[in-house]
Design an enzyme around this catalytic site. Structure first.
Site, short mmCIF file in Angstrom:
data_model
loop_
_atom_site.label_atom_id
_atom_site.label_comp_id
_atom_site.label_asym_id
_atom_site.label_seq_id
_atom_site.Cartn_x
_atom_site.Cartn_y
_atom_site.Cartn_z
N ASN A 47 0.91 -1.19 -0.12
CA ASN A 47 -0.07 -0.06 -0.09
C ASN A 47 0.69 1.20 -0.11
O ASN A 47 2.01 1.19 0.45
CB ASN A 47 -1.00 0.07 1.15
CG ASN A 47 -0.44 -0.19 2.55
OD1 ASN A 47 0.57 0.68 3.07
ND2 ASN A 47 -0.45 -1.43 3.18
N VAL A 56 -0.72 -10.72 0.24
CA VAL A 56 0.67 -11.12 -0.35
C VAL A 56 1.75 -10.34 0.32
O VAL A 56 2.80 -10.73 0.85
CB VAL A 56 0.76 -11.15 -1.77
CG1 VAL A 56 0.99 -9.49 -2.43
CG2 VAL A 56 2.07 -11.67 -2.08
N ASP A 57 1.24 -8.99 0.90
CA ASP A 57 2.16 -8.22 1.66
C ASP A 57 2.45 -8.57 3.07
O ASP A 57 3.81 -8.71 3.41
CB ASP A 57 1.27 -6.59 1.83
CG ASP A 57 2.27 -5.55 2.27
OD1 ASP A 57 3.44 -5.68 2.24
OD2 ASP A 57 1.69 -4.39 2.39
N SER A 142 -3.12 -6.14 -7.08
CA SER A 142 -4.52 -5.22 -7.13
C SER A 142 -5.57 -6.13 -7.44
O SER A 142 -6.86 -5.83 -7.18
CB SER A 142 -4.45 -4.32 -8.30
OG SER A 142 -4.02 -2.93 -7.69
N VAL A 145 -7.44 -7.63 -2.32
CA VAL A 145 -8.02 -6.34 -1.28
C VAL A 145 -8.30 -5.36 -2.36
O VAL A 145 -9.38 -4.69 -2.07
CB VAL A 145 -7.04 -6.03 -0.22
CG1 VAL A 145 -7.59 -5.01 0.50
CG2 VAL A 145 -6.93 -7.12 0.53
N TYR A 146 -7.74 -4.71 -3.36
CA TYR A 146 -7.73 -3.70 -4.11
C TYR A 146 -8.85 -3.94 -5.20
O TYR A 146 -9.19 -3.12 -5.73
CB TYR A 146 -6.58 -3.27 -4.65
CG TYR A 146 -5.71 -2.49 -3.76
CD1 TYR A 146 -6.05 -2.09 -2.56
CD2 TYR A 146 -4.54 -1.87 -4.12
CE1 TYR A 146 -5.41 -1.56 -1.61
CE2 TYR A 146 -3.56 -1.25 -3.06
CZ TYR A 146 -4.21 -1.07 -1.84
OH TYR A 146 -3.42 -0.39 -1.06
N1 AR6 Z 1 1.89 -15.69 -3.00
C1 AR6 Z 1 1.43 -15.17 -4.06
N2 AR6 Z 1 0.39 -14.57 -4.33
C2 AR6 Z 1 -0.47 -14.36 -3.26
C3 AR6 Z 1 -0.11 -14.74 -1.90
C4 AR6 Z 1 1.24 -15.39 -1.75
N3 AR6 Z 1 1.77 -15.62 -0.62
N4 AR6 Z 1 -0.73 -14.26 -1.03
C5 AR6 Z 1 -1.79 -13.55 -1.64
N5 AR6 Z 1 -1.51 -13.77 -2.78
P1 AR6 Z 1 -3.51 -8.61 -2.29
P2 AR6 Z 1 -3.84 -6.24 -3.64
C6 AR6 Z 1 -2.42 -13.02 -4.17
O1 AR6 Z 1 -4.92 -8.42 -1.77
O2 AR6 Z 1 -4.98 -6.43 -4.19
C7 AR6 Z 1 -2.64 -5.40 1.33
O3 AR6 Z 1 -3.35 -5.47 2.58
C8 AR6 Z 1 -3.81 -12.92 -4.05
O4 AR6 Z 1 -4.65 -14.05 -3.76
O5 AR6 Z 1 -2.25 -9.36 -1.64
O6 AR6 Z 1 -2.78 -5.58 -4.64
C9 AR6 Z 1 -1.64 -4.32 1.12
O7 AR6 Z 1 -1.06 -3.96 2.24
C10 AR6 Z 1 -4.27 -11.70 -5.13
O8 AR6 Z 1 -4.45 -12.86 -6.35
O9 AR6 Z 1 -3.18 -7.24 -2.91
C11 AR6 Z 1 -2.55 -3.50 0.60
O10 AR6 Z 1 -3.26 -2.45 1.43
C12 AR6 Z 1 -3.01 -11.07 -5.05
O11 AR6 Z 1 -1.86 -11.80 -4.36
C13 AR6 Z 1 -3.59 -4.25 -0.18
O12 AR6 Z 1 -3.63 -5.47 0.51
C14 AR6 Z 1 -3.02 -9.72 -4.52
O13 AR6 Z 1 -3.81 -9.61 -3.55
C15 AR6 Z 1 -3.00 -4.42 -1.77
O14 AR6 Z 1 -4.08 -5.24 -2.45
#
Ligand code: AR6
Length: 201
Positions: A47, A56-57, A142, A145-146
């Protein structure tokens, strides 16, 4: 663009990596957890405060350890604007670097989301090249959560990566590490569509 292979086990239906040649480089689609990757860099979907979070973060920070958050706080106290990217080392992870980029929050598609998402991929790849990385892993930025619709985000991600790789002289490996088979399938469909378009051109 040359498609190397796509395999699916007939018994368990587990998907094997898909590999595609783009210019001198390789683009791979795999199902997995990005924290296990051994590529030179992994990309974090952060973020703009670089404050850590879920998805993932959260997984990356948990696996890398607290030194990574210490670096982001020290080196980038202002955070990172949407579409841009910053870099730290990778703490306890096998990768050398973590590239933290910020994708757009989906607000219906009329607020420049596509441009921001393209910029997030492009700026991450540019930073990887500046730091001498020969291999980089990306999550589906994105799409969690986004809330960016997966079918749109996968097209944007792959087309931006492709465009970048076509402009590179040196070979690079870009691996899209997709957390589940649904996401992997959406990415595969984009490549299938490109293959059809090429065949019919
Ligand atoms: N390895 C690979 N992909 C993953 C993993 C992992 N370990 N864990 C989740 N994903 P998101 P965003 C996938 O929500 O939408 C955070 O709170 C997940 O299934 O992680 O960019 C940040 O701090 C999805 O397909 O990221 C920001 O506030 C993808 O990663 C916000 O979320 C992205 O999901 C960013 O949201």
């Amino acid at each position: 663009m040359k498609f190397l292979y796509r395999k699916q086990c007939g018994r368990c239906e587990r998907k094997s990596p898909v590999k595609t040649l783009v210019g001198n480089s390789v683009l791979e689609l795999v199902v997995g957890d990005i924290t296990n990757e051994e590529t030179d860099a992994i990309v974090n979907a952060a973020n703009s405060q670089l404050a850590g979070g879920g998805g993932v973060d959260g997984a990356i920070h948990r696996a890398a350890g607290p030194s990574v958050m210490e670096q982001t706080s020290q080196k980038y106290p202002e955070g990172c604007p949407t579409g841009e990217a910053v870099i730290t080392d990778a703490g306890q992870l096998k990768a050398k670097y973590i590239i933290h980029t910020v994708g757009p929050i989906w607000r219906g598609g009329r607020e420049g989301e596509e441009d921001y998402l393209r910029a997030a991929y492009r700026n991450s790849l540019q930073l990887a090249v500046e730091y001498g990385c020969k291999s980089v892993s990306f999550p589906a930025i994105s799409t969690g959560v986004y809330g960016y619709p997966l079918d749109l985000a996968s097209e944007v991600a792959l087309s931006e990566i492709r465009q970048f790789l076509l402009g590179l002289n040196d070979a690079m490996l870009v691996r899209c590490v997709l957390f589940n088979e649904g996401t992997w399938g959406a990415y595969c469909r984009v490549l299938e569509q490109w293959r059809c378009d090429e065949t019919n051109a």
